[in-house]
Design a protein around this motif. Structure first.
Motif, short mmCIF file in Angstrom:
data_model
loop_
_atom_site.label_atom_id
_atom_site.label_comp_id
_atom_site.label_asym_id
_atom_site.label_seq_id
_atom_site.Cartn_x
_atom_site.Cartn_y
_atom_site.Cartn_z
N ALA A 1 2.53 -1.55 -13.00
CA ALA A 1 3.74 -0.79 -13.19
C ALA A 1 4.40 -0.60 -12.09
N MET A 2 5.61 -0.20 -12.15
CA MET A 2 6.66 -0.12 -10.79
C MET A 2 7.41 0.86 -11.28
N LEU A 3 7.67 1.65 -9.85
CA LEU A 3 8.41 2.81 -9.89
C LEU A 3 9.49 2.94 -8.36
N ALA A 4 10.62 3.08 -9.06
CA ALA A 4 11.56 2.65 -7.91
C ALA A 4 11.56 3.66 -6.64
N GLY A 5 10.96 4.93 -7.02
CA GLY A 5 10.90 5.89 -6.11
C GLY A 5 9.50 6.08 -5.40
N ASP A 6 8.51 5.33 -5.89
CA ASP A 6 7.24 5.26 -5.67
C ASP A 6 6.52 3.68 -5.44
N PRO A 7 7.05 3.25 -4.48
CA PRO A 7 6.70 1.78 -4.56
C PRO A 7 5.01 1.65 -4.05
N VAL A 8 4.44 2.52 -3.56
CA VAL A 8 3.07 2.45 -3.15
C VAL A 8 2.36 2.98 -4.51
N MET A 9 2.48 3.80 -5.47
CA MET A 9 1.68 4.31 -6.16
C MET A 9 0.35 4.40 -5.80
N SER A 10 -0.61 3.97 -6.70
CA SER A 10 -2.00 4.14 -6.23
C SER A 10 -2.73 2.82 -5.51
N HIS A 11 -1.89 2.12 -4.94
CA HIS A 11 -2.24 0.69 -4.48
C HIS A 11 -3.00 1.03 -3.13
N SER A 12 -4.10 0.05 -2.72
CA SER A 12 -4.67 0.37 -1.47
C SER A 12 -4.06 0.11 -0.34
N LEU A 13 -3.12 -0.55 -0.26
CA LEU A 13 -2.49 -1.14 1.16
C LEU A 13 -3.37 -1.69 2.08
N LEU A 14 -4.56 -2.19 1.74
CA LEU A 14 -5.54 -2.77 2.59
C LEU A 14 -5.37 -4.17 2.88
N SER A 15 -4.46 -4.84 2.09
CA SER A 15 -4.52 -6.35 2.41
C SER A 15 -4.05 -6.85 3.56
N SER A 16 -3.32 -6.24 4.30
CA SER A 16 -3.15 -6.37 5.60
C SER A 16 -4.25 -6.19 6.80
N SER A 17 -5.19 -5.36 6.61
CA SER A 17 -6.33 -5.08 7.16
C SER A 17 -7.39 -5.95 7.13
N LEU A 18 -7.35 -6.39 5.81
CA LEU A 18 -8.49 -7.32 5.30
C LEU A 18 -8.00 -8.85 5.88
N ASN A 19 -6.69 -9.17 6.16
CA ASN A 19 -6.17 -10.48 6.44
C ASN A 19 -6.10 -10.42 8.00
N LEU A 20 -6.16 -9.24 8.71
CA LEU A 20 -6.09 -9.39 10.10
C LEU A 20 -7.72 -9.43 10.42
N GLY A 21 -8.65 -9.18 9.61
CA GLY A 21 -10.01 -9.18 9.91
C GLY A 21 -10.64 -7.84 10.28
N LEU A 22 -9.73 -6.85 10.30
CA LEU A 22 -10.13 -5.50 10.62
C LEU A 22 -11.13 -4.79 9.49
N LEU A 23 -11.09 -5.35 8.33
CA LEU A 23 -12.06 -4.93 7.20
C LEU A 23 -12.56 -6.28 6.77
N ASP A 24 -13.97 -6.01 6.29
CA ASP A 24 -14.80 -7.16 5.82
C ASP A 24 -14.66 -7.10 4.11
N PRO A 25 -14.34 -7.85 3.29
CA PRO A 25 -14.33 -7.81 1.90
C PRO A 25 -15.53 -7.16 1.49
N ALA A 26 -16.70 -7.29 1.85
CA ALA A 26 -17.97 -6.93 1.31
C ALA A 26 -17.79 -5.42 1.52
N GLU A 27 -17.38 -4.70 2.72
CA GLU A 27 -17.67 -3.31 2.79
C GLU A 27 -16.66 -2.74 1.75
N CYS A 28 -15.17 -3.12 1.64
CA CYS A 28 -14.48 -2.61 0.72
C CYS A 28 -14.90 -2.63 -0.72
N VAL A 29 -15.64 -3.52 -1.33
CA VAL A 29 -15.99 -3.75 -2.54
C VAL A 29 -17.22 -2.71 -2.81
N GLU A 30 -18.07 -2.65 -1.89
CA GLU A 30 -19.29 -2.12 -2.14
C GLU A 30 -18.79 -0.47 -2.16
#
Length: 502
Positions: free
Chosen positions: A249-278
């Motif tokens: 879903a999309m809301l004009a006034g709430d672009p983040v909603m409940s999304h994790s915002l973790l993609s940039s941290s994963l793609n910088l290597g700051l987080l490992d995918p295993a620790e996120c899903v576990e």
């Protein structure tokens, strides 16, 4: 003493400096080399917030490593490495782009180690894909295999809850409110390193050395391992429970909603995918988050992210030039400049404004607003791939090439997906609050109030009628062309509008 080890700017977590189980990889006493190459920012016109995040993350990591690191600011990677390690061997983990891999392979002193930061090794994927050539490497099959192999959300040999995919539970339209009301995401605080980065970017721009697009407001994405872990804890502890139902879903006034915002941290290597899903699975097993929300997040990380990474390498360099639909139109200036104010269509203006201000939107605005409009207008897929790479904080070549060429633009002719992903305004109206105040009406195809997405959808169907009619998943929609009394009018209006902002 172990050989010096080179860290690229997207290999910043502790896992990239840890020996593997057999003692391979960098030693605990290895000299660490980091190169900040100015040429990277000259080659592409990146989003200013993305440039800030990457440099901030690199410099923060160097500060953490202290005397162990040799941090070089140079014009190119080659020059920086020569300054850091004039002679002798250097190790580096498999880079994340073909260009970077070609570079390190040309440097005789560099020995390339296996990739890290992903769940599935390249050779394991090759074994899984073996024998499937000639057939689509279905993401759902891959996702099941990853779940089984890594024991993710499994009850013995069966998926937790009895179903592999709970996507049908995660397609709710947004609630009738301006905001989802989810707890706020983690937000980092800028420090002296961020101030130094901003000063340097300002100086480079004034000198005409580089040019950026978009705004560089206060940094909102993690630049350190500590910040990334705090963001992960905040998401799994307070936001994951509400993620699933409204993830599309999309809301004009709430672009983040409940999304994790973790993609940039994963793609910088700051987080490992295993620790996120576990950690997400642990929240479900503790009764802190429902299965549909946890499965949706696990599918994004262990399913889609891993799948895209593997296809980037598996499909080869020629995949970049795929253009099955023959789309050649250039990206218009209002789009490349992120000029949201020039756009009347509220959905496109809102999403483009989010990219301009933050370098981020979640996956549905990317696919069903930005990507769908580009597909309908016939924009050149390679140029669009480059735009997504440059303008998103989590955008890298490996991320965007399969996502744009395959998923968004259907430029590979169906190697990755079974149909083009585009829709008329009715979908956006159902899944968002963006259409109500808009100057256009989602149900109108032609005339002054015609929705650009509705008119564009039928124009796309008409332009590729023969191809789409032969696809069982799109044939029914194509047959609807014959029932449109205003088809000639909407096609004429679409031609007359051209590449002007809708």
């Amino acid at each position: 003493m172990a050989d010096p080890h080179w860290l690229f700017g997207d290999q910043l977590g502790p896992g990239f400096l840890r020996p593997d189980a057999r003692g391979g990889g960098p030693g605990r006493d290895s000299l660490v080399v980091m190169v900040e190459a100015r040429s990277v920012f000259r080659r592409r016109r990146f989003h200013r917030a993305k440039a800030h995040l990457v440099l901030s993350a690199m410099r923060h990591r160097a500060a953490e490593l202290g005397d162990r690191v040799r941090y070089v600011r140079a014009d190119t990677y080659r020059e920086g490495l020569r300054e850091a390690v004039p002679t002798g061997p250097v190790t580096v983990h498999h880079p994340t782009s073909r260009a970077a891999l070609a570079l390190v392979n040309r440097l005789e002193q560099v020995r390339v180690l296996p990739a890290r930061g992903f769940l599935v090794p390249h050779d394991a994927f090759a074994s899984w894909a073996d024998g499937r050539e000639g057939h689509r490497l279905r993401q759902e099959d891959f996702y099941h295999w990853v779940r089984r192999t890594h024991g993710l959300l499994m009850d013995g040999e069966e998926p937790a809850g009895g179903r592999w995919n709970l996507d049908r539970d995660n397609r709710e339209p947004p609630p009738a409110a301006a905001s989802l009301g989810a707890p706020a995401p983690y937000r980092p605080r800028e420090d002296d390193i961020d101030a130094e980065v901003r000063h340097d970017l300002d100086r480079w721009e004034r000198a005409g050395e580089v040019s950026f697009v978009g705004r560089d407001g206060p940094r909102i994405f993690p630049a350190t391992r500590r910040e990334a872990l705090a963001a992960l804890r905040r998401f799994t502890g307070t936001r994951l429970a509400g993620f699933g139902p409204y993830e599309d879903a999309m809301l004009a006034g709430d672009p983040v909603m409940s999304h994790s915002l973790l993609s940039s941290s994963l793609n910088l290597g700051l987080l490992d995918p295993a620790e996120c899903v576990e950690r997400a699975e642990a929240a479900w097993r503790a009764g802190e988050a429902p299965l549909n929300s946890v499965e949706g997040f696990v599918r994004q990380v262990a399913g889609w992210r891993e799948y895209v990474w593997q296809l980037y390498w598996h499909f080869g360099e020629d995949y970049r030039r795929r253009n099955a639909l023959g789309h050649r139109a250039p990206l218009p200036e209002w789009f490349t400049e992120l000029d949201a104010d020039a756009v009347t269509a509220r959905c496109l203006s809102t999403v483009l404004g989010q990219v301009r201000d933050t370098g981020w939107t979640h996956h549905i605005p990317r696919l069903m607003v930005l990507g769908s409009h580009a597909l309908q207008q016939g924009w050149e897929p390679a140029a669009l791939t480059d735009w997504f790479h440059r303008c998103f904080v989590d955008g890298y070549d490996w991320v965007m090439l399969p996502n744009v060429v395959g998923m968004s633009q259907y430029a590979d002719g169906g190697r990755m997906t079974t149909k083009p992903y585009t829709s008329g305004g009715a979908y956006i109206d159902r899944m968002s609050d963006l259409c109500g105040p808009c100057a256009y009406r989602p149900g109108e195809r032609s005339g002054e109030r015609a929705c650009p997405f509705t008119r564009g959808y039928w124009s796309f169907q008409h332009r590729h009628r023969a191809l789409l009619a032969a696809n069982p998943r799109t044939a029914r929609a194509v047959s609807g062309l014959d029932r449109l009394a205003d088809l000639d009018a909407l096609l004429r209006e679409e031609r007359e509008r051209g590449n002007r902002p809708p």
